[in-house]
Design a protein around this motif. Structure first.
Motif, PDB file in Angstrom:
ATOM      1  N   HIS A 161      22.928  25.027  36.824  1.00  0.00           N
ATOM      2  CA  HIS A 161      22.426  26.031  35.880  1.00  0.00           C
ATOM      3  C   HIS A 161      22.749  25.578  34.459  1.00  0.00           C
ATOM      4  N   ILE A 162      21.877  25.934  33.523  1.00  0.00           N
ATOM      5  CA  ILE A 162      21.991  25.424  32.152  1.00  0.00           C
ATOM      6  C   ILE A 162      22.880  26.290  31.266  1.00  0.00           C
ATOM      7  N   THR A 163      23.599  27.231  31.889  1.00  0.00           N
ATOM      8  CA  THR A 163      24.598  28.031  31.167  1.00  0.00           C
ATOM      9  C   THR A 163      25.957  27.948  31.872  1.00  0.00           C
ATOM     10  N   ALA A 164      26.178  26.873  32.610  1.00  0.00           N
ATOM     11  CA  ALA A 164      27.456  26.648  33.297  1.00  0.00           C
ATOM     12  C   ALA A 164      27.773  25.157  33.252  1.00  0.00           C
ATOM     13  N   SER A 165      29.064  24.832  33.354  1.00  0.00           N
ATOM     14  CA  SER A 165      29.521  23.449  33.261  1.00  0.00           C
ATOM     15  C   SER A 165      30.381  23.060  34.446  1.00  0.00           C
ATOM     16  N   VAL A 166      30.472  21.755  34.670  1.00  0.00           N
ATOM     17  CA  VAL A 166      31.519  21.207  35.526  1.00  0.00           C
ATOM     18  C   VAL A 166      32.235  20.159  34.685  1.00  0.00           C
ATOM     19  N   PHE A 167      33.563  20.260  34.636  1.00  0.00           N
ATOM     20  CA  PHE A 167      34.325  19.313  33.814  1.00  0.00           C
ATOM     21  C   PHE A 167      35.674  19.036  34.463  1.00  0.00           C
ATOM     22  N   ILE A 168      36.316  17.998  33.989  1.00  0.00           N
ATOM     23  CA  ILE A 168      37.651  17.640  34.492  1.00  0.00           C
ATOM     24  C   ILE A 168      38.658  17.775  33.359  1.00  0.00           C
ATOM     25  N   ASN A 169      39.724  18.479  33.651  1.00  0.00           N
ATOM     26  CA  ASN A 169      40.852  18.526  32.718  1.00  0.00           C
ATOM     27  C   ASN A 169      42.061  19.118  33.428  1.00  0.00           C
ATOM     28  N   ASP A 170      43.045  19.527  32.653  1.00  0.00           N
ATOM     29  CA  ASP A 170      44.323  20.011  33.179  1.00  0.00           C
ATOM     30  C   ASP A 170      44.195  21.477  33.635  1.00  0.00           C
ATOM     31  N   ASP A 171      44.870  21.819  34.720  1.00  0.00           N
ATOM     32  CA  ASP A 171      44.907  23.217  35.161  1.00  0.00           C
ATOM     33  C   ASP A 171      46.087  23.904  34.473  1.00  0.00           C
ATOM     34  N   GLU A 172      45.881  24.228  33.215  1.00  0.00           N
ATOM     35  CA  GLU A 172      46.974  24.794  32.399  1.00  0.00           C
ATOM     36  C   GLU A 172      46.380  25.968  31.632  1.00  0.00           C
ATOM     37  N   SER A 173      46.961  27.165  31.831  1.00  0.00           N
ATOM     38  CA  SER A 173      46.316  28.388  31.337  1.00  0.00           C
ATOM     39  C   SER A 173      46.214  28.429  29.814  1.00  0.00           C
ATOM     40  N   GLY A 174      47.211  27.867  29.116  1.00  0.00           N
ATOM     41  CA  GLY A 174      47.152  27.827  27.649  1.00  0.00           C
ATOM     42  C   GLY A 174      45.956  27.013  27.179  1.00  0.00           C
ATOM     43  N   LEU A 175      45.717  25.902  27.839  1.00  0.00           N
ATOM     44  CA  LEU A 175      44.571  25.051  27.493  1.00  0.00           C
ATOM     45  C   LEU A 175      43.261  25.809  27.701  1.00  0.00           C
ATOM     46  N   HIS A 176      43.203  26.572  28.784  1.00  0.00           N
ATOM     47  CA  HIS A 176      41.965  27.324  29.063  1.00  0.00           C
ATOM     48  C   HIS A 176      41.737  28.416  28.021  1.00  0.00           C
ATOM     49  N   GLU A 177      42.809  29.025  27.549  1.00  0.00           N
ATOM     50  CA  GLU A 177      42.683  29.993  26.440  1.00  0.00           C
ATOM     51  C   GLU A 177      42.227  29.283  25.171  1.00  0.00           C
ATOM     52  N   ASP A 178      42.743  28.057  24.971  1.00  0.00           N
ATOM     53  CA  ASP A 178      42.322  27.275  23.796  1.00  0.00           C
ATOM     54  C   ASP A 178      40.829  26.957  23.867  1.00  0.00           C
ATOM     55  N   TYR A 179      40.369  26.569  25.047  1.00  0.00           N
ATOM     56  CA  TYR A 179      38.928  26.309  25.217  1.00  0.00           C
ATOM     57  C   TYR A 179      38.108  27.543  24.858  1.00  0.00           C
ATOM     58  N   GLU A 180      38.538  28.672  25.391  1.00  0.00           N
ATOM     59  CA  GLU A 180      37.808  29.925  25.169  1.00  0.00           C
ATOM     60  C   GLU A 180      37.722  30.230  23.666  1.00  0.00           C
ATOM     61  N   LYS A 181      38.847  30.101  22.966  1.00  0.00           N
ATOM     62  CA  LYS A 181      38.877  30.359  21.526  1.00  0.00           C
ATOM     63  C   LYS A 181      38.010  29.363  20.747  1.00  0.00           C
ATOM     64  N   TRP A 182      38.132  28.109  21.132  1.00  0.00           N
ATOM     65  CA  TRP A 182      37.416  27.027  20.451  1.00  0.00           C
ATOM     66  C   TRP A 182      35.902  27.170  20.638  1.00  0.00           C
ATOM     67  N   LEU A 183      35.513  27.438  21.872  1.00  0.00           N
ATOM     68  CA  LEU A 183      34.077  27.587  22.162  1.00  0.00           C
ATOM     69  C   LEU A 183      33.507  28.816  21.452  1.00  0.00           C
ATOM     70  N   GLU A 184      34.299  29.882  21.406  1.00  0.00           N
ATOM     71  CA  GLU A 184      33.853  31.117  20.763  1.00  0.00           C
ATOM     72  C   GLU A 184      33.744  30.923  19.244  1.00  0.00           C
ATOM     73  N   LYS A 185      34.567  30.020  18.701  1.00  0.00           N
ATOM     74  CA  LYS A 185      34.475  29.698  17.277  1.00  0.00           C
ATOM     75  C   LYS A 185      33.203  28.882  17.007  1.00  0.00           C
ATOM     76  N   LEU A 186      32.915  27.944  17.895  1.00  0.00           N
ATOM     77  CA  LEU A 186      31.746  27.079  17.725  1.00  0.00           C
ATOM     78  C   LEU A 186      30.443  27.836  17.945  1.00  0.00           C
ATOM     79  N   ALA A 187      30.433  28.682  18.972  1.00  0.00           N
ATOM     80  CA  ALA A 187      29.209  29.397  19.347  1.00  0.00           C
ATOM     81  C   ALA A 187      29.573  30.817  19.775  1.00  0.00           C
ATOM     82  N   PRO A 188      29.839  31.698  18.777  1.00  0.00           N
ATOM     83  CA  PRO A 188      30.221  33.074  19.121  1.00  0.00           C
ATOM     84  C   PRO A 188      29.109  33.784  19.893  1.00  0.00           C
ATOM     85  N   HIS A 189      29.522  34.578  20.852  1.00  0.00           N
ATOM     86  CA  HIS A 189      28.511  35.295  21.638  1.00  0.00           C
ATOM     87  C   HIS A 189      27.717  36.264  20.756  1.00  0.00           C
TER      88      HIS A 189
END
Ligand code: ZN
Length: 139
Positions: A45-73
């Motif tokens: 699907h063109i609104t979902a991703s598959v990626f490889i990185n660390d399973d670390e909750s802080g990093l996932h929060e960082d992704y969420e913040k970073w992506l929301e800064k780049l492309a706010p909903h």
């Protein structure tokens, strides 16, 4: 050469989420019986991703913040794509940044990861059924 194909289904209850799918991909590899080859995992699907990185909750929060800064909903009116009547213009952009697929080497029947590597499904427009393709080829 052997070939294996499977679709993994997801129905994420929230708009956005990161889900560790490593054990599901390892299960696919086990089912395939392939010991040496390549394993492709891609969002179908063109609104979902598959990626490889660390399973670390802080990093996932960082992704969420970073992506929301780049492309706010919101506001959804800022995206031309949403003129179609959809509200997922941001999700298409987030998917582009986080990527469509990963390829992992298969060595001695195992996913040949580097340290801390895990496979994630990134959902950016959830609350509906969506698929990930796993394709494994080799011997
Ligand atoms: Zn769309």
């Amino acid at each position: 050469m052997k070939s294996y194909r499977k679709e993994l289904w997801f129905n994420v209850p929230t708009r956005r989420a990161f889900i560790n799918i490593t054990s599901q991909v390892e299960q696919c590899l086990k089912e395939s019986g392939i010991k040496e080859g390549l394993c492709l995992v891609n969002a179908m699907h063109i609104t979902a991703s598959v990626f490889i990185n660390d399973d670390e909750s802080g990093l996932h929060e960082d992704y969420e913040k970073w992506l929301e800064k780049l492309a706010p909903h919101e506001p959804i009116s800022q995206y031309r794509h949403n003129r179609t009547g959809e509200d997922n213009g941001d999700a298409h952009l987030k998917r582009q940044i986080m990527g469509r697929e990963v390829v992992v080497a298969v060595t001695e029947g195992r996913l040949d990861f580097g340290p801390w590597e895990q496979i994630f499904y990134g959902e950016f427009d959830g609350r509906r059924k969506k698929r990930v393709l796993v394709k494994i080829i080799g011997e």
